[in-house]
Write an enzyme that holds these catalytic residues in place. Structure first.
Site, PDB file in Angstrom:
ATOM      1  N   ASP A 103       3.693   0.186   3.886  1.00 37.44           N
ATOM      2  CA  ASP A 103       2.507   0.912   4.361  1.00 37.44           C
ATOM      3  C   ASP A 103       2.478   2.251   3.620  1.00 37.44           C
ATOM      4  O   ASP A 103       3.226   3.164   3.967  1.00 37.44           O
ATOM      5  CB  ASP A 103       2.639   1.107   5.882  1.00 37.44           C
TER       6      ASP A 103
ATOM      7  N   HIS B 264      -9.796   4.841   9.758  1.00 36.71           N
ATOM      8  CA  HIS B 264      -9.655   3.388   9.591  1.00 36.71           C
ATOM      9  C   HIS B 264     -10.841   2.801   8.826  1.00 36.71           C
ATOM     10  O   HIS B 264     -11.356   1.743   9.168  1.00 36.71           O
ATOM     11  CB  HIS B 264      -9.489   2.707  10.952  1.00 36.71           C
TER      12      HIS B 264
ATOM     13  N   ASP C 193      -4.997   3.602   1.417  1.00 32.91           N
ATOM     14  CA  ASP C 193      -3.895   3.240   2.312  1.00 32.91           C
ATOM     15  C   ASP C 193      -3.779   1.729   2.218  1.00 32.91           C
ATOM     16  O   ASP C 193      -4.613   1.002   2.764  1.00 32.91           O
ATOM     17  CB  ASP C 193      -4.250   3.695   3.736  1.00 32.91           C
TER      18      ASP C 193
ATOM     19  N   HIS D 134       5.148   5.863  12.337  1.00 26.84           N
ATOM     20  CA  HIS D 134       5.356   4.781  13.310  1.00 26.84           C
ATOM     21  C   HIS D 134       6.480   3.917  12.770  1.00 26.84           C
ATOM     22  O   HIS D 134       6.812   3.963  11.587  1.00 26.84           O
ATOM     23  CB  HIS D 134       4.065   3.963  13.484  1.00 26.84           C
TER      24      HIS D 134
ATOM     25  N   HIS E 247       2.586  -1.647  12.389  1.00 16.17           N
ATOM     26  CA  HIS E 247       2.951  -0.756  13.493  1.00 16.17           C
ATOM     27  C   HIS E 247       3.981  -1.543  14.285  1.00 16.17           C
ATOM     28  O   HIS E 247       3.646  -2.303  15.190  1.00 16.17           O
ATOM     29  CB  HIS E 247       1.734  -0.395  14.352  1.00 16.17           C
TER      30      HIS E 247
ATOM     31  N   GLU F 295       1.517   8.938   2.467  1.00 15.31           N
ATOM     32  CA  GLU F 295       2.330   8.096   3.362  1.00 15.31           C
ATOM     33  C   GLU F 295       3.395   7.352   2.579  1.00 15.31           C
ATOM     34  O   GLU F 295       3.100   6.690   1.582  1.00 15.31           O
ATOM     35  CB  GLU F 295       1.418   7.082   4.069  1.00 15.31           C
TER      36      GLU F 295
ATOM     37  N   ASP G 136     -15.986 -23.931  11.122  1.00 14.53           N
ATOM     38  CA  ASP G 136     -14.743 -24.702  11.041  1.00 14.53           C
ATOM     39  C   ASP G 136     -13.778 -24.136   9.999  1.00 14.53           C
ATOM     40  O   ASP G 136     -12.871 -24.821   9.552  1.00 14.53           O
ATOM     41  CB  ASP G 136     -15.041 -26.179  10.760  1.00 14.53           C
TER      42      ASP G 136
ATOM     43  N   TYR H 113      -7.997  16.207   7.275  1.00 12.78           N
ATOM     44  CA  TYR H 113      -9.307  15.585   7.090  1.00 12.78           C
ATOM     45  C   TYR H 113     -10.382  16.595   7.455  1.00 12.78           C
ATOM     46  O   TYR H 113     -10.451  17.044   8.604  1.00 12.78           O
ATOM     47  CB  TYR H 113      -9.414  14.334   7.974  1.00 12.78           C
TER      48      TYR H 113
ATOM     49  N   ARG I 147      -4.211  12.023   2.805  1.00 10.88           N
ATOM     50  CA  ARG I 147      -3.022  11.540   3.526  1.00 10.88           C
ATOM     51  C   ARG I 147      -2.007  11.115   2.478  1.00 10.88           C
ATOM     52  O   ARG I 147      -2.391  10.560   1.436  1.00 10.88           O
ATOM     53  CB  ARG I 147      -3.374  10.357   4.446  1.00 10.88           C
TER      54      ARG I 147
ATOM     55  N   HIS J 294      -3.854  12.459  13.903  1.00 11.36           N
ATOM     56  CA  HIS J 294      -2.970  11.316  14.172  1.00 11.36           C
ATOM     57  C   HIS J 294      -1.517  11.762  14.120  1.00 11.36           C
ATOM     58  O   HIS J 294      -1.223  12.912  13.795  1.00 11.36           O
ATOM     59  CB  HIS J 294      -3.241  10.165  13.196  1.00 11.36           C
TER      60      HIS J 294
ATOM     61  N   GLU K 162       3.627  10.099   7.340  1.00  8.56           N
ATOM     62  CA  GLU K 162       2.266  10.090   6.814  1.00  8.56           C
ATOM     63  C   GLU K 162       1.371  11.212   7.338  1.00  8.56           C
ATOM     64  O   GLU K 162       0.355  10.953   7.989  1.00  8.56           O
ATOM     65  CB  GLU K 162       1.608   8.742   7.121  1.00  8.56           C
TER      66      GLU K 162
END
Ligand code: GLY
Ligand code: MN
Ligand code: MN
Length: 433
Positions: free
Chosen positions: A267, A239, A256, A350, A357, A403, A36, A384, A401, A346, A380
């Site tokens: 972002d 991710h 990130d 975006h 996004h 960004e 709940d 890798y 990365r 990637h 970004e």
């Protein structure tokens, strides 16, 4: 968002809808987390964009052809007992007083009132399929009219997706929205600086994540998406959100993380050495990604197309990978065959806005969209290099990365995420201060 901006959004949408139409937009549903316990409520972005109304169980109705009562809000009634348990409600009276609805009614009356509002309309602007529970209410209203059609009741004859108009509007940020995006970015920039300063070998990834949550919340913001804090090999998982491993001396950490302020996202990614000093191999990769980012950011200006920054980043990265020995072959061929995606899998950015996004088409008539003032995007690039790839051991477990958030201006761009160390030297200086 100030009420003028909200009114402007509604007005612009109604102008595009035209007469003899009605728009219907439900608020976000409440989502259960476990048993709940509910997830903290987050308003639907489209709904918030048009109303600023923060509650669940509400519906916006817009009817452009009416001279009075163009903007109607259905919402929960005031209820002393429920408000004692679950928090305050504006009620229909508050919807009129504080949110400038022309009329407001209890949500429980929706199916009694909505058919009558739809009846004179030809087109119903409503996005089917996003909220199956609410789809049923809309269908009930239409069927209610159909059942009376032999008695001369008119039934709207077309359903049009509301996304089509609304999402193109949301792509272009007004001054007030940019102000909020600057603020979201500023809060995130400070959080990234705090994390750089706090970082020590032996800490856990979640302890750096805590720096972000603390900075976000103490500025009245929240997170725009789950933070990624990946030390060493975890920096190569795009991710990664477990954030539960120890941060090792001699490795990099990729973070990130971005705040959401008043419904608008930032972002931002930075990658830095856990012990405060880049090693030579780490610097080689970092500086290449930085060069790619600089080349991409330069391409953000009106008249260039959406893919220009990505193409610029790919050119720099591919050429650099050949120079370092990560890839072998002719740069142009490697790009044409997409071979760079072995280490850069990637895209370079975006749209950014209420959603991280964000909405808005990237192509128009099958061509990349041209950049225009008011659009906001991330830039970004990254590289890798997980352990195990033969011949490149020198860079194993390096994931980088960088960004930033960039708004297109009249004649160039504005860096929203300004003031955050970006070069190796700047990062080392902040970490050693
Ligand atoms: N944080 C998600 C992204 O960078 O796209
Ligand atoms: Mn991003
Ligand atoms: Mn990101």
């Amino acid at each position: 968002m100030n009420s003028k901006t909200l009114a402007q959004h509604r007005k612009q949408l109604m102008r595009m809808m035209g007469d003899n139409s009605i728009a219907i937009l439900p608020s976000a549903p409440v989502l259960l987390r476990n048993r709940d316990v509910e997830h903290r409520f987050r308003q639907d972005s489209d709904f918030y964009y048009l109303s600023g109304f923060p509650e669940p169980e509400a519906v916006i109705v817009l009817i452009p052809h009416r001279r009075k009562g163009q903007y109607i809000l259905f919402c929960r009634d005031r209820d002393k007992k429920k408000e004692t348990w679950d928090g305050r409600r504006y009620g229909p009276e508050g919807a009129v007083e504080y949110f400038e609805a022309d009329d407001a009614y209890p949500i429980t009356d929706l199916e009694d009132i909505l058919p009558g509002l739809m009846e004179p309309c030809e087109s119903v602007y409503y996005t089917m399929g996003l909220n199956p529970e609410f789809d049923k209410h809309v269908m009930n209203c239409v069927n209610n009219l159909r059942s009376k059609s032999r008695g001369g009741t008119h039934v709207p004859y077309e359903f049009v997706s509301l996304d089509y108009l609304l999402h193109d509007m949301r792509l272009f940020k007004h001054r007030d929205e940019l102000r909020m995006m600057r603020k979201a970015a500023k809060i995130s920039v400070q959080a990234h600086i705090n994390a750089m300063k706090a970082c020590q070998p032996g800490m856990y990834e979640y302890q750096l994540e805590a720096e972000f949550l603390c900075e976000f919340h103490r500025n009245g913001a929240g997170w725009a998406y789950s933070s990624i804090v990946g030390g060493g090999a975890n920096g190569c998982i795009l991710h990664y959100t477990e954030n539960n491993q120890v941060l090792n001396d001699g490795e990099l950490v990729l973070i990130d993380a971005g705040a959401e302020y008043n419904g608008y996202a930032s972002d931002i990614t930075r990658t830095f050495p856990i012990n405060g000093r880049f090693s030579a191999p780490q610097r080689e990769i970092y500086e290449l990604v930085l060069e790619a980012q600089e080349a991409a950011v330069k391409k953000v200006k009106p008249g260039n197309h959406w893919n220009d920054p990505h193409e610029a980043a790919v050119r720099v990265l591919t050429r650099g990978m050949v120079e370092l020995g990560l890839l072998k072959g002719n740069v142009r061929e490697l790009i044409k065959q997409g071979k760079y995606s072995k280490f850069y899998m990637h895209r370079t950015g975006h749209w950014l806005g209420m959603d991280v996004h964000d909405v808005g088409d990237y192509k128009v008539d099958d061509e990349w969209r041209l950049l225009e003032k008011g659009m906001v995007m991330t830039v970004e690039p990254g590289l890798y290099i997980p352990a195990g790839i033969r011949g490149v051991k020198r860079w194993w477990n390096i994931g980088v990365r960088i960004e930033d958030d960039v708004a297109v201006t009249k004649d160039g761009h504005e860096l929203l995420s300004k003031g955050l160390p970006r070069t190796c030297d700047e990062i080392e200086a902040v970490m050693s201060a």
